[in-house]
Design a protein around this motif. Sequence first.
Motif, PDB file in Angstrom:
ATOM      1  N   GLN A   1       2.267 -34.089  48.824  1.00  0.00           N
ATOM      2  CA  GLN A   1       3.109 -32.978  49.195  1.00  0.00           C
ATOM      3  C   GLN A   1       4.064 -34.284  49.589  1.00  0.00           C
ATOM      4  N   ILE A   2       4.361 -35.148  49.683  1.00  0.00           N
ATOM      5  CA  ILE A   2       5.727 -36.265  50.315  1.00  0.00           C
ATOM      6  C   ILE A   2       6.330 -36.319  48.515  1.00  0.00           C
ATOM      7  N   PHE A   3       5.393 -36.390  47.333  1.00  0.00           N
ATOM      8  CA  PHE A   3       6.484 -36.310  46.274  1.00  0.00           C
ATOM      9  C   PHE A   3       7.531 -34.693  45.517  1.00  0.00           C
ATOM     10  N   LEU A   4       6.500 -34.557  46.155  1.00  0.00           N
ATOM     11  CA  LEU A   4       7.146 -32.792  45.995  1.00  0.00           C
ATOM     12  C   LEU A   4       8.449 -32.792  46.813  1.00  0.00           C
ATOM     13  N   GLY A   5       8.439 -33.141  48.464  1.00  0.00           N
ATOM     14  CA  GLY A   5       9.072 -32.256  49.101  1.00  0.00           C
ATOM     15  C   GLY A   5      10.396 -33.692  48.522  1.00  0.00           C
ATOM     16  N   LEU A   6       9.833 -34.796  48.036  1.00  0.00           N
ATOM     17  CA  LEU A   6      11.411 -35.797  47.666  1.00  0.00           C
ATOM     18  C   LEU A   6      11.953 -35.129  46.131  1.00  0.00           C
ATOM     19  N   ILE A   7      11.079 -34.537  45.576  1.00  0.00           N
ATOM     20  CA  ILE A   7      11.455 -33.754  43.786  1.00  0.00           C
ATOM     21  C   ILE A   7      12.729 -32.401  44.973  1.00  0.00           C
ATOM     22  N   LEU A   8      11.666 -31.790  45.957  1.00  0.00           N
ATOM     23  CA  LEU A   8      12.656 -30.432  46.099  1.00  0.00           C
ATOM     24  C   LEU A   8      13.626 -31.029  46.929  1.00  0.00           C
ATOM     25  N   GLY A   9      13.711 -31.934  47.542  1.00  0.00           N
ATOM     26  CA  GLY A   9      15.392 -32.101  47.881  1.00  0.00           C
ATOM     27  C   GLY A   9      15.967 -32.528  47.184  1.00  0.00           C
ATOM     28  N   LEU A  10      15.886 -33.206  45.484  1.00  0.00           N
ATOM     29  CA  LEU A  10      16.802 -33.075  44.844  1.00  0.00           C
ATOM     30  C   LEU A  10      16.757 -31.804  44.839  1.00  0.00           C
ATOM     31  N   VAL A  11      16.381 -31.304  44.436  1.00  0.00           N
ATOM     32  CA  VAL A  11      16.627 -30.132  43.608  1.00  0.00           C
ATOM     33  C   VAL A  11      17.795 -29.407  44.008  1.00  0.00           C
ATOM     34  N   VAL A  12      17.513 -29.433  45.569  1.00  0.00           N
ATOM     35  CA  VAL A  12      18.213 -28.387  46.481  1.00  0.00           C
ATOM     36  C   VAL A  12      19.512 -29.435  46.783  1.00  0.00           C
ATOM     37  N   GLY A  13      19.349 -30.151  47.591  1.00  0.00           N
ATOM     38  CA  GLY A  13      20.656 -31.141  46.745  1.00  0.00           C
ATOM     39  C   GLY A  13      21.856 -31.075  46.246  1.00  0.00           C
ATOM     40  N   LEU A  14      21.774 -31.058  44.649  1.00  0.00           N
ATOM     41  CA  LEU A  14      21.814 -30.645  43.830  1.00  0.00           C
ATOM     42  C   LEU A  14      22.436 -29.366  43.109  1.00  0.00           C
ATOM     43  N   THR A  15      20.875 -28.478  44.353  1.00  0.00           N
ATOM     44  CA  THR A  15      21.930 -26.576  43.533  1.00  0.00           C
ATOM     45  C   THR A  15      23.189 -26.522  44.658  1.00  0.00           C
ATOM     46  N   PHE A  16      22.923 -27.202  45.953  1.00  0.00           N
ATOM     47  CA  PHE A  16      23.769 -27.244  46.834  1.00  0.00           C
ATOM     48  C   PHE A  16      25.120 -27.731  46.903  1.00  0.00           C
ATOM     49  N   ILE A  17      25.158 -29.173  46.267  1.00  0.00           N
ATOM     50  CA  ILE A  17      26.374 -29.425  45.864  1.00  0.00           C
ATOM     51  C   ILE A  17      27.204 -28.544  44.378  1.00  0.00           C
ATOM     52  N   PHE A  18      26.528 -28.326  43.933  1.00  0.00           N
ATOM     53  CA  PHE A  18      27.295 -27.522  42.151  1.00  0.00           C
ATOM     54  C   PHE A  18      27.465 -26.298  42.330  1.00  0.00           C
ATOM     55  N   THR A  19      26.838 -25.554  43.253  1.00  0.00           N
ATOM     56  CA  THR A  19      27.336 -24.112  43.475  1.00  0.00           C
ATOM     57  C   THR A  19      28.202 -23.868  45.135  1.00  0.00           C
ATOM     58  N   ASN A  20      29.244 -24.800  45.642  1.00  0.00           N
ATOM     59  CA  ASN A  20      29.512 -25.099  46.735  1.00  0.00           C
ATOM     60  C   ASN A  20      29.164 -24.261  47.593  1.00  0.00           C
ATOM     61  N   VAL A  21      28.063 -24.309  48.108  1.00  0.00           N
ATOM     62  CA  VAL A  21      27.217 -24.186  49.773  1.00  0.00           C
ATOM     63  C   VAL A  21      27.686 -25.234  50.594  1.00  0.00           C
ATOM     64  N   PRO A  22      28.381 -24.315  51.746  1.00  0.00           N
ATOM     65  CA  PRO A  22      29.294 -25.232  52.674  1.00  0.00           C
ATOM     66  C   PRO A  22      28.159 -25.890  53.216  1.00  0.00           C
ATOM     67  N   GLN A  23      28.893 -27.008  53.763  1.00  0.00           N
ATOM     68  CA  GLN A  23      27.931 -28.414  53.568  1.00  0.00           C
ATOM     69  C   GLN A  23      27.311 -27.854  55.425  1.00  0.00           C
ATOM     70  N   TRP A  24      27.775 -27.174  56.667  1.00  0.00           N
ATOM     71  CA  TRP A  24      26.649 -27.547  57.602  1.00  0.00           C
ATOM     72  C   TRP A  24      25.879 -26.555  57.577  1.00  0.00           C
ATOM     73  N   ILE A  25      25.505 -25.584  56.610  1.00  0.00           N
ATOM     74  CA  ILE A  25      24.347 -25.697  56.547  1.00  0.00           C
ATOM     75  C   ILE A  25      22.820 -26.619  56.195  1.00  0.00           C
ATOM     76  N   THR A  26      23.866 -27.797  55.571  1.00  0.00           N
ATOM     77  CA  THR A  26      22.766 -28.781  55.028  1.00  0.00           C
ATOM     78  C   THR A  26      22.925 -29.877  56.336  1.00  0.00           C
ATOM     79  N   LEU A  27      24.006 -29.814  56.903  1.00  0.00           N
ATOM     80  CA  LEU A  27      24.032 -31.226  57.784  1.00  0.00           C
ATOM     81  C   LEU A  27      23.333 -30.248  59.297  1.00  0.00           C
ATOM     82  N   GLU A  28      23.303 -28.932  60.090  1.00  0.00           N
ATOM     83  CA  GLU A  28      23.428 -28.746  61.042  1.00  0.00           C
ATOM     84  C   GLU A  28      21.998 -27.565  60.965  1.00  0.00           C
TER      85      GLU A  28
END
Length: 443
Positions: free
Chosen positions: A10-37
């Motif tokens: 489960q922890i490893f899946l969380g790490l992989i999903l974090g990478l995928v979601v983080g990169l997706t947010f970066i390259f789709t210009n999702v507002p930073q406040w969504i991640t930070l807040e």
Amino acid sequence: MFKKIPLHSQIFLGLILGLVVGLTFIFTNVPQWITLELIKPIGEIFVRALKMVAAPLVIASLICGIANLSDISKLSRMGTKTIGIYILTTTFAITIGLVTVNLLQPGKLISPKTRSDIEAKYSQDVKAKKEQAEEVKEQLVLQPLIEMVPENFVKAASENSRMLQVVFFAVLFGVALLKIPENKRSPVVAFFDGLNHVVLKIIDFIMIISPYGVFSLICTLLVEVAGDDPNKVWGILKSLGFYALTVIIGLLIMVLVVYPMLLRVFTRKNFSYKAFFKGIERALLLAFSSSSSAAALPITIECVEKEFGVSEEVSSFVLPLGATMNMDGTSLYQAVAAVFISHALGYDLSLGQQLTIVFTALLASIGSAAVPGAGLIMLLIILESIGVPSAGLALVLGPDRILDMCRTAVNVTGDATVSMIIATTEGEKLKILEDKKETVEVE
């Protein structure tokens, strides 16, 4: 369905999903406040919860471990062996770092334009770290020894950066328990033994949210590194890729060569290194995602006891001590970073200066707090000791957060290795070191 998946998976899946979601947010210009807040608070809660139990765990486990020894001579013997091996592994790490960086010389590949871009981007961070380093430099030569003794134990226990003071008090308390009559000692030991079990149960509760915590930490890291201009940041990180690769090569040598060699030399037993990694997998993932060996300490203790069969007597003494003074990964990184910065700024270091790095990094590893970023402050002191401008720290701040994750995982691996060595030399039979007919597997 999700509950049936082992926690480490489960922890490893969380790490992989974090990478995928983080990169997706970066390259789709999702507002930073969504991640930070919305996402970042989950990771902060998780890390805070782990740090919350670090001090009571160290206090209870160390006091119980020492009190159960029932023999001051055994404590002295274990302490001497533990500190000696920790110093040995740290010296190995610094030497490997220096050899690797001198062979690959990544600092000479930095272009003047990249150098100026990085210095401009991180100038404020360098100024803050330099002020902290100046405070450390002004201290007395024996200041680390002075700082080891707490003026106020309650205050020390409230700050994870003062964990060495907590260890000092716990060891002193445990030794004092051995010197009082049994009828006075027993109720106190029973209290701390009960406290230890309560803290371990709290850790079980905290671990329920660990997959979500790791997901949050990784996702937030990527978004914060990218900032408002991901292309520029990735360009800088790419130019520093060879430096990062040099650090990682050194860390891999420690993990895949030095630690197995030490296990073979000290235990004289066959072992499966794949089984070793599987046994501490949860601790490594937490160390990697949190960049804090103090935060990973509760899980490291649980792993070596349950998976390897290390006694509570050994683990409760060796691992808290290791989390405060055994910084193999951090020391190796400091050696590589110091030479890298020197070469990037056009300085060629003499043999004497590189020996100064060895000595300073060794002392710094003992005084470094087991929290993210502490290695950078010590790196500034190393740079000053060899006459390299401290502004060069800006050159390594870009990839530092990712490398901090890697070197913390190595710190935890070293702690687990030494706990197994000490347990074996104390006559304990460990699961992973039992004699087997098959050939030793070191991977």
